[in-house]
Scaffold this motif. Structure first.
Motif, PDB file in Angstrom:
ATOM      1  N   ARG A 129       7.904 -13.286   1.712  1.00 49.72           N
ATOM      2  CA  ARG A 129       9.106 -13.825   2.150  1.00 49.72           C
ATOM      3  C   ARG A 129      10.215 -12.807   2.128  1.00 49.72           C
ATOM      4  O   ARG A 129      10.076 -12.720   3.525  1.00 49.72           O
ATOM      5  N   ASN A 130       9.985 -11.928   1.130  1.00 52.47           N
ATOM      6  CA  ASN A 130      11.233 -10.879   1.123  1.00 52.47           C
ATOM      7  C   ASN A 130      10.266  -9.496   0.149  1.00 52.47           C
ATOM      8  O   ASN A 130       9.630  -9.266  -1.090  1.00 52.47           O
ATOM      9  N   PRO A 131       9.676  -8.643   1.159  1.00 46.67           N
ATOM     10  CA  PRO A 131       8.986  -7.788   0.783  1.00 46.67           C
ATOM     11  C   PRO A 131      10.307  -6.653   0.159  1.00 46.67           C
ATOM     12  O   PRO A 131       9.669  -6.639  -1.374  1.00 46.67           O
ATOM     13  N   SER A 132      11.009  -6.540   0.470  1.00 48.61           N
ATOM     14  CA  SER A 132      11.639  -5.692  -0.145  1.00 48.61           C
ATOM     15  C   SER A 132      12.490  -6.125  -1.631  1.00 48.61           C
ATOM     16  O   SER A 132      12.075  -5.540  -2.990  1.00 48.61           O
ATOM     17  N   ALA A 133      12.906  -7.702  -2.164  1.00 47.00           N
ATOM     18  CA  ALA A 133      12.793  -7.947  -3.934  1.00 47.00           C
ATOM     19  C   ALA A 133      11.304  -7.793  -3.967  1.00 47.00           C
ATOM     20  O   ALA A 133      11.622  -7.646  -5.807  1.00 47.00           O
ATOM     21  N   ALA A 134      10.148  -7.946  -4.053  1.00 50.24           N
ATOM     22  CA  ALA A 134       8.776  -7.610  -4.516  1.00 50.24           C
ATOM     23  C   ALA A 134       8.520  -6.119  -4.699  1.00 50.24           C
ATOM     24  O   ALA A 134       8.257  -5.768  -5.939  1.00 50.24           O
ATOM     25  N   LEU A 135       8.984  -5.436  -3.802  1.00 50.20           N
ATOM     26  CA  LEU A 135       8.931  -3.623  -4.017  1.00 50.20           C
ATOM     27  C   LEU A 135      10.325  -3.430  -5.880  1.00 50.20           C
ATOM     28  O   LEU A 135      10.138  -3.168  -6.008  1.00 50.20           O
ATOM     29  N   MET A 136      11.380  -4.594  -5.042  1.00 53.25           N
ATOM     30  CA  MET A 136      11.778  -3.401  -5.997  1.00 53.25           C
ATOM     31  C   MET A 136      11.593  -4.765  -7.417  1.00 53.25           C
ATOM     32  O   MET A 136      12.060  -3.452  -8.733  1.00 53.25           O
ATOM     33  N   SER A 150      -3.098  -6.004  -9.744  1.00 55.76           N
ATOM     34  CA  SER A 150      -2.076  -6.248 -10.585  1.00 55.76           C
ATOM     35  C   SER A 150      -1.072  -6.185  -9.872  1.00 55.76           C
ATOM     36  O   SER A 150      -0.316  -6.465 -10.275  1.00 55.76           O
ATOM     37  N   ALA A 151      -1.295  -5.013  -9.264  1.00 54.56           N
ATOM     38  CA  ALA A 151      -0.314  -5.060  -8.529  1.00 54.56           C
ATOM     39  C   ALA A 151       0.025  -6.475  -7.564  1.00 54.56           C
ATOM     40  O   ALA A 151       1.398  -6.447  -6.765  1.00 54.56           O
ATOM     41  N   GLN A 152      -0.843  -7.029  -6.816  1.00 53.90           N
ATOM     42  CA  GLN A 152      -0.942  -7.866  -5.752  1.00 53.90           C
ATOM     43  C   GLN A 152      -0.859  -9.379  -6.428  1.00 53.90           C
ATOM     44  O   GLN A 152       0.209  -9.924  -6.297  1.00 53.90           O
ATOM     45  N   LYS A 153      -0.543  -9.085  -7.687  1.00 52.54           N
ATOM     46  CA  LYS A 153      -0.165 -10.274  -8.832  1.00 52.54           C
ATOM     47  C   LYS A 153       1.416 -10.729  -8.669  1.00 52.54           C
ATOM     48  O   LYS A 153       2.049 -10.814  -8.411  1.00 52.54           O
ATOM     49  N   ILE A 154       1.770  -9.038  -8.901  1.00 48.65           N
ATOM     50  CA  ILE A 154       3.202  -8.836  -8.930  1.00 48.65           C
ATOM     51  C   ILE A 154       4.016  -9.562  -7.805  1.00 48.65           C
ATOM     52  O   ILE A 154       4.618  -9.633  -7.636  1.00 48.65           O
ATOM     53  N   TRP A 155       2.982  -8.564  -6.333  1.00 50.09           N
ATOM     54  CA  TRP A 155       3.384  -9.480  -5.319  1.00 50.09           C
ATOM     55  C   TRP A 155       4.392 -10.323  -4.987  1.00 50.09           C
ATOM     56  O   TRP A 155       5.264 -10.787  -4.197  1.00 50.09           O
ATOM     57  N   THR A 156       2.443 -10.803  -4.776  1.00 51.43           N
ATOM     58  CA  THR A 156       2.219 -12.486  -4.865  1.00 51.43           C
ATOM     59  C   THR A 156       3.903 -13.213  -5.757  1.00 51.43           C
ATOM     60  O   THR A 156       4.465 -14.219  -5.079  1.00 51.43           O
ATOM     61  N   ARG A 213       1.047  -1.107  -0.118  1.00 48.60           N
ATOM     62  CA  ARG A 213       0.019   0.276  -0.269  1.00 48.60           C
ATOM     63  C   ARG A 213       1.399   0.624   0.091  1.00 48.60           C
ATOM     64  O   ARG A 213       0.538   2.438  -1.018  1.00 48.60           O
ATOM     65  N   GLN A 214       1.858   1.353   1.002  1.00 48.15           N
ATOM     66  CA  GLN A 214       3.126   2.664   0.526  1.00 48.15           C
ATOM     67  C   GLN A 214       3.317   2.475   0.107  1.00 48.15           C
ATOM     68  O   GLN A 214       3.453   3.354  -1.241  1.00 48.15           O
ATOM     69  N   TRP A 215       3.788   1.450  -1.132  1.00 45.18           N
ATOM     70  CA  TRP A 215       4.231   1.618  -2.882  1.00 45.18           C
ATOM     71  C   TRP A 215       3.157   2.185  -3.800  1.00 45.18           C
ATOM     72  O   TRP A 215       3.514   2.945  -4.175  1.00 45.18           O
TER      73      TRP A 215
END
Length: 105
Positions: free
Chosen positions: A66-73, A54-60, A40-42
């Motif tokens: 497991r690794n939020p920073s990798a998902a944000l990158m 679409s953001a949730q699909k990419i995040w998942t 949500r912050q991103w």
């Protein structure tokens, strides 16, 4: 003053984007509220208007649980690629934008 239409064109609306348009099936705010706080912050600071789905699909897929920073990158990389692909619409015509031709004096 009333806006006038010119054979299929509407003034005052950004319709020049080449990105695909999609209809939403779920209520976007309910989906947004159910997202993890990091996502949500991103989304709040994203350069493009993302759908929560679409953001949730990419995040998942990127392993956000497991690794939020990798998902944000991964989200950042996808957004930058989209901005580059659609650069002619999102950049100002300052002389260095793709397709820009300076006016003759």
């Amino acid at each position: 003053m009333r806006q006038q239409k010119k054979q299929g064109q509407t003034k005052g609306r950004n319709l020049r984007s080449t990105l695909k348009r999609r209809r939403r099936q779920a209520a976007p705010m309910q989906v947004y509220d159910s997202l993890p706080s990091g996502l949500r912050q991103w989304l709040a600071s994203a350069s493009l208007p993302w759908s929560p789905v679409s953001a949730q699909k990419i995040w998942t897929r990127a392993g956000g649980a497991r690794n939020p920073s990798a998902a944000l990158m991964r989200l950042d990389a996808i957004e930058q690629a989209m901005l580059r692909r659609d650069a002619g619409v999102w950049t100002f015509k300052t002389g260095n934008a793709p397709g820009y031709r300076a006016a003759k004096p």
